[in-house]
Design an enzyme around this catalytic site. Structure first.
Site, short mmCIF file in Angstrom:
data_model
loop_
_atom_site.label_atom_id
_atom_site.label_comp_id
_atom_site.label_asym_id
_atom_site.label_seq_id
_atom_site.Cartn_x
_atom_site.Cartn_y
_atom_site.Cartn_z
N ARG A 13 4.09 6.86 6.61
CA ARG A 13 3.23 5.87 5.95
C ARG A 13 3.53 5.89 4.46
O ARG A 13 3.18 6.84 3.76
CB ARG A 13 1.77 6.24 6.22
CG ARG A 13 0.75 5.16 5.86
CD ARG A 13 -0.65 5.65 6.19
NE ARG A 13 -0.88 5.75 7.61
CZ ARG A 13 -1.32 4.76 8.38
NH1 ARG A 13 -1.60 3.60 7.84
NH2 ARG A 13 -1.50 4.93 9.67
N SER A 37 5.57 -4.50 16.06
CA SER A 37 4.37 -5.26 16.30
C SER A 37 4.77 -6.72 16.32
O SER A 37 5.43 -7.19 15.39
CB SER A 37 3.38 -4.98 15.18
OG SER A 37 2.18 -5.68 15.41
N GLU A 60 3.60 3.77 16.17
CA GLU A 60 3.91 2.35 16.17
C GLU A 60 5.21 2.06 15.42
O GLU A 60 5.35 2.39 14.25
CB GLU A 60 2.76 1.57 15.52
CG GLU A 60 3.01 0.07 15.50
CD GLU A 60 1.93 -0.70 14.72
OE1 GLU A 60 0.76 -0.28 14.81
OE2 GLU A 60 2.27 -1.67 14.05
N ARG A 69 10.66 3.10 9.00
CA ARG A 69 9.92 4.09 9.79
C ARG A 69 10.68 4.54 11.04
O ARG A 69 10.47 5.64 11.54
CB ARG A 69 8.56 3.52 10.20
CG ARG A 69 7.69 4.53 10.93
CD ARG A 69 6.42 3.90 11.45
NE ARG A 69 5.31 4.04 10.52
CZ ARG A 69 4.07 3.59 10.77
NH1 ARG A 69 3.83 2.98 11.91
NH2 ARG A 69 3.12 3.75 9.89
N ARG A 74 2.85 -1.78 0.54
CA ARG A 74 1.48 -1.65 1.05
C ARG A 74 0.72 -0.59 0.27
O ARG A 74 1.25 0.48 -0.01
CB ARG A 74 1.52 -1.29 2.54
CG ARG A 74 2.29 -2.37 3.29
CD ARG A 74 2.18 -2.27 4.78
NE ARG A 74 2.94 -3.38 5.36
CZ ARG A 74 3.08 -3.61 6.65
NH1 ARG A 74 2.50 -2.81 7.53
NH2 ARG A 74 3.79 -4.64 7.08
#
Length: 424
Positions: free
Chosen positions: A276, A351, A348, A388, A261
RNA sequence: GGAGACGUCGCAUAGUCAGGUCUAGUGCGCAUCCCUGCUAAGGAUGUGAGCCCGCAAGGGCUCCGUGGGUUCAAAUCCCACCGUCUCCGCCA
């Protein structure tokens, strides 16, 4: 893309969905008009084309004396047909453009509004009172450095900012998480898959990642390929342009891949540690299901995610993401967020999205129903586990001396180790 | 990286050189029905996808890897691209 016929029958639901997303409901009416125009131009073209074919066939068997005259008429007609086809094509293109701009219609009950308008469904587990335990809270990077588990400095030297090395026990712990999750998913009937991380443009576009968040995606210009941000992309493309047999129930895949990403527009956000990053690893759940079973499958994936977090002893909450924060493909999305002691906030970790038939229409994924007909399948995806999770794991299980307790389920994957100790 | 071969309606194939009922043939598979007391065998019919018009019955258009082009007409001719296979080279 959405179902045009359904839109024609019930434009109000589509308008309401757009409003809930904070998007423009007028798009629905533009679609209806474009659809009308395309159909009328298509009919005109098809009629002329039929005429032309008829005439053209007659040339072969025409008498020599008539041949010239027929040929002349045929040439004339060919011109007209070409023109009519161009018009019909242009109308179809315009409709298509609008259709691809239209996000999925939300599931009934999804909260309206933007990022802040989620509904918290529940909190599970209680964050430890670290102060009461006499622990001076360290963040995940500080803990990891004590364990020699993460090296962000050399990550930056080699790959730039937001890159890292997992070292020693850090690497082992990541592998343990991935394998533990994969094994349990296999038990749940998921087929494990190691997937391509570079995909063609039509696959990336079909999954809906080239919409509003296109600048999040790495593109290799020299080869016209995209680096995937999740194996969802490859797993959705896996059955593209196929007709599936789902009469025995949904098809479930557990994909493992590296994920990339760009994190464009997140400068200064989560810059410390590995919250991140530009690259991480993930086990992803992906399900192809008959539309009637989609919501039940969605709940099942959420249940799996919650079971994982609970088994690892991570306090978390579940949120029903608001319409405006869904992304174009999802009709409903649940996130699980684990407690992050160092920042006293939720982070988070998972998801899961129900994309209904939206992705399937773009990618040509259909099913054959029991009565022999075909129709678009529903697709769903959900996080199995990601790199993560190390962040939450390290912080929530830290001890006063900087060591970290290994959650019971992971111990078999680490040679039985119960505690990760500080390296002196 | 070099050389060559090849992509046809589930699978296998015909058709492509010589463009015109190809409105894509055949076999296998599959479905329904018929016949046979049962079984085996046999027979008949049907059997790709998408879209448009229509209440329906039905009619029409597109698709022969993808996209362009030539032509009155393209599975067939031309160009580009994608993919597969074989051999050589290189390589974790």
């Amino acid at each position: 893309m959405i179902d045009l016929k359904a839109l024609r029958d019930d434009p109000d639901t589509a308008r309401a969905s757009q409003v809930a997303r904070g998007a423009d409901p007028a798009l629905v009416d533009q679609l209806l008009a474009a659809d009308e125009r395309r159909r009328s131009l298509l009919s005109a073209f098809e009629q002329q084309r039929a005429e032309q074919k008829e005439l053209s066939r007659s040339i072969g068997k025409a008498a020599p004396s008539e041949r010239e005259a027929v040929l002349g008429r045929a040439k004339q007609l060919a011109e007209q047909v070409k023109d009519a086809e161009a018009q019909a094509d242009a109308a179809a293109e315009e409709l298509d453009r609008l259709l691809w701009a239209m996000p999925n219609i939300i599931v009934d009950g999804v909260p309206a509004g933007g990022e802040e308008d989620f509904v918290e469904l529940r909190q599970v587990g209680t964050p430890r009172d670290l102060a009461a335990e006499g622990i001076e809270v360290q963040d995940h990077l500080a803990i990891a450095e004590g364990l020699r588990a993460i090296d962000t400095e050399r990550g930056a030297k080699v790959g730039g900012s937001r890159f890292y090395f997992l070292t020693g026990i850090g690497s082992l712990l990541e592998m343990a998480l991935l394998q533990w999750t994969l094994n349990r998913l296999v038990d749940e009937g998921f087929t494990p898959m190691t997937t391509p991380t570079l995909v063609r443009p039509e696959i990336m576009a079909g999954t809906g990642f080239l919409g509003a968040h296109a600048d999040e995606v790495y593109r290799l210009a020299a080869d016209d390929l995209y680096l995937v941000g999740t194996s969802e992309v490859a797993l959705a493309g896996y059955h593209s342009n196929e007709i599936l047999d789902l009469t025995d129930g949904p098809v479930r895949y557990a994909g493992f891949s590296a994920c990339y990403r760009r994190e464009a527009g997140s400068h200064g956000k989560d810059v410390r540690g590995i919250i991140r990053t530009h690259q991480f690893h993930k086990v992803e759940m992906f399900v192809y299901a008959p539309i009637e079973e989609a919501e039940a499958e969605h709940e099942r994936m959420l249940a799996f995610e919650e079971a994982s977090l609970t088994a690892l002893g991570l306090p978390y909450r579940v949120i029903d993401v608001a319409a405006g924060d869904l992304g174009s493909s999802a009709a409903r999305k649940y996130d699980c967020e684990a407690w992050l002691p160092s920042q006293q906030r939720w982070l988070e970790l998972t998801s899961t999205s129900n994309c209904t038939t939206f992705q399937a229409r773009r990618l040509g994924i259909r099913e054959r129903t029991a009565d022999g007909r075909t129709r678009p399948a529903a697709t769903l995806n959900g996080t199995g586990v990601t790199t993560r999770w190390l962040v939450a794991l390290l912080e929530n299980h830290q001890q006063a001396d900087g060591s970290v307790v290994v959650p019971e389920p992971l111990r078999p994957y680490l040679g039985g180790r119960e505690l990760l100790e500080v390296v002196r």
